[in-house]
Each structure stands twice: as C-alpha cells, then as structure tokens.
Design a protein around this motif. Structure first.
Motif, PDB file in Angstrom:
ATOM      1  N   TYR A   1     -40.775  -5.195   9.253  1.00 38.31           N
ATOM      2  CA  TYR A   1     -39.836  -4.096   9.451  1.00 38.31           C
ATOM      3  C   TYR A   1     -40.340  -3.158  10.542  1.00 38.31           C
ATOM      4  O   TYR A   1     -41.540  -3.063  10.820  1.00 38.31           O
TER       5      TYR A   1
ATOM      6  N   VAL B   1     -37.399  -4.818   0.352  1.00 41.98           N
ATOM      7  CA  VAL B   1     -37.662  -4.095   1.595  1.00 41.98           C
ATOM      8  C   VAL B   1     -38.578  -2.909   1.291  1.00 41.98           C
ATOM      9  O   VAL B   1     -38.287  -2.114   0.394  1.00 41.98           O
TER      10      VAL B   1
ATOM     11  N   LEU C   1     -34.966  -5.156  10.610  1.00 38.54           N
ATOM     12  CA  LEU C   1     -35.577  -6.088   9.665  1.00 38.54           C
ATOM     13  C   LEU C   1     -35.671  -7.453  10.335  1.00 38.54           C
ATOM     14  O   LEU C   1     -34.692  -7.945  10.901  1.00 38.54           O
TER      15      LEU C   1
END
Length: 253
Positions: A153, A180, A192
């Motif tokens: 990320y 996440v 992402l």
C-alpha cells in the motif's frame, strides 16, 4: 461597607467539564466509522471481449455503469504484467447486486513465467471517508501459475509498504481475502498493489485467472454529519451556560 462576591469556581469548572466531554464526544463521532461494510471498489471485468484486452475499469453504482452491485469509486487497474487477456471467468465473489451478465462471464488472465514474478496489479482511490478495509478476489491458478500474492500500500503514490500476503492453492477457484492495513484509513491518496510470485510456467499460457475484485470497508461520517453534531453540541453548551449564569447567587460579605 457592603460588597458582593461572585462564586464562580464550581460552576465554571462544571461548564468547562461539559465542554471537554462535548469535545471528546464530537471527536469520537468524527472518527468512528459506521459498522456496516460497504462495497467501495469493484472490478468484475465484464466489459471486454473474450481473448481481447481485459476490462480495467471498476463498476460503480452511479454513472457510467448504474450497477446496483457496483462500488462507490470509479478507478482503473494498472499493471506491469507482460501478457494479459480477457478470459472466461467465474461467479465466486460477485457482489449480490451485480447486474452484468456473467454465466460465467469474463475475468483477467495472467501469464505466469518466472520473468513475470514480482509483477503487480494496482488501483488508486481517495480514501478520505473510508476505514476498516479488506480486499478480496476470486482466483484460479494452474500448477505452474502464481502461488502467492502480497498486498502493498501507498499513501503518496510513490513509496509502497508491504502488507499481508496469502498462499494461492491450486485446488480450483479460491477466494483470497487480505486485510488492508489501518495506515490507509481516511487517507486521500491511496494505492493498493497486489504483487504475484511463484509462477514457473515456461510458456505464454495464462495460468492464473483473477475475477471479481472487491474492496470493502466502512464509511466514516461525512463533513455534513460532523457539522450537524457540532452545532448540536454548541447549542447544548450555550443552553447549559445560560442556565449556569441564571443560577449564580450573590451574597453579602
């Protein structure tokens, strides 16, 4: 000689305490997400032609798709994979309200030679009002296909941080879910990236097929909600202040 005194300390402390509590409650309301998970981003790969380029655009509930099973965010997949194509898909991990025809529909096929290891799919979005996110997708990988995926990320579009990973079994269609990291919650510039490894194919066959990518999460209160709460708290504080002022008693020294 007469003189009078005001006895403020206890009442002023009470008023200040009320302001502190109100401020804390307002902050909690501003930061606390809603409990229900929402489809934020959804890729179903259906707007393509079999054996042609895969469909990189997300499906959304509003324009241009008006798909009740779509997500809230319109975005696109970008990739550095060398060989990809639209292939026959599957029904696993479709959203409940997805109206696109899929029987089984289309998906994205990926070449999985050793040279393709470490390549990725990624998408970007504004996550200012999103929190508690998870990424899921359906995948079918052959014996020589990718056997591992790791989530990375970024909150600036440049620097990527490693997140959770998952083994990809070869026993038919699987649903992979990656949590996440909370570091991206309420961030305005989120990317992402899914990095695939473990491919050992020696040809150009599309050994790994991915379909129905979902990003789910909670929606934190929007500014209008927070502003409404702030006005309510200020009104309560003003009412309490007026009541405290009226209750002040004067006495002779």
């Amino acid at each position: 000689m007469r003189k009078s005194k005001k006895f403020w300390p206890v009442r002023s402390r009470a008023f200040r305490s009320l302001l502190v509590v109100a401020g804390a409650l307002l902050l909690m309301a501003a930061l606390a997400p809603k409990a229900n998970a929402t489809v934020l981003v959804y890729f179903n790969f259906e707007d393509a032609v079999l054996a042609g380029p895969f469909d990189p655009a997300s499906d959304v509930v509003g324009a241009p798709d008006f798909n009740p099973g779509g997500g809230l965010v319109l975005t696109n997949i970008t990739t550095n994979l060398v060989v990809t194509a639209a292939v026959a898909g599957f029904l696993q991990n479709r959203t409940a309200g997805d109206i696109d025809t899929a029987n089984p529909g289309l998906a994205m096929g990926m070449r999985t030679t050793p040279a393709d290891n470490g390549h990725y799919l990624q998408f970007a979005f504004n996550g200012t009002f999103f929190a508690n996110m998870s990424l899921s997708f359906a995948v079918n990988t052959a014996g020589n296909g990718f056997n591992n995926v790791q989530l990375f990320y970024s909150t600036d579009g440049v620097n990527f941080i490693a997140g959770p990973s998952s083994f990809i079994p070869t026993a038919g269609v699987q649903i992979i879910t990656l949590v996440v990291p909370s570091a991206v919650d309420t961030q305005a510039n989120v990317t992402l990236r899914m990095v695939f490894t473990g491919g050992t194919s020696m040809g150009n066959n599309l050994q790994t097929i991915i379909d129905n990518i979902q990003l789910n999460g909670s929606i934190v209160p929007e500014p209008a909600t927070v502003a409404g709460g702030l006005l309510g708290v200020l009104g309560l504080c003003w009412h309490q202040r007026r009541r405290l002022i009226r209750s002040v008693r004067w006495r002779r020294a």
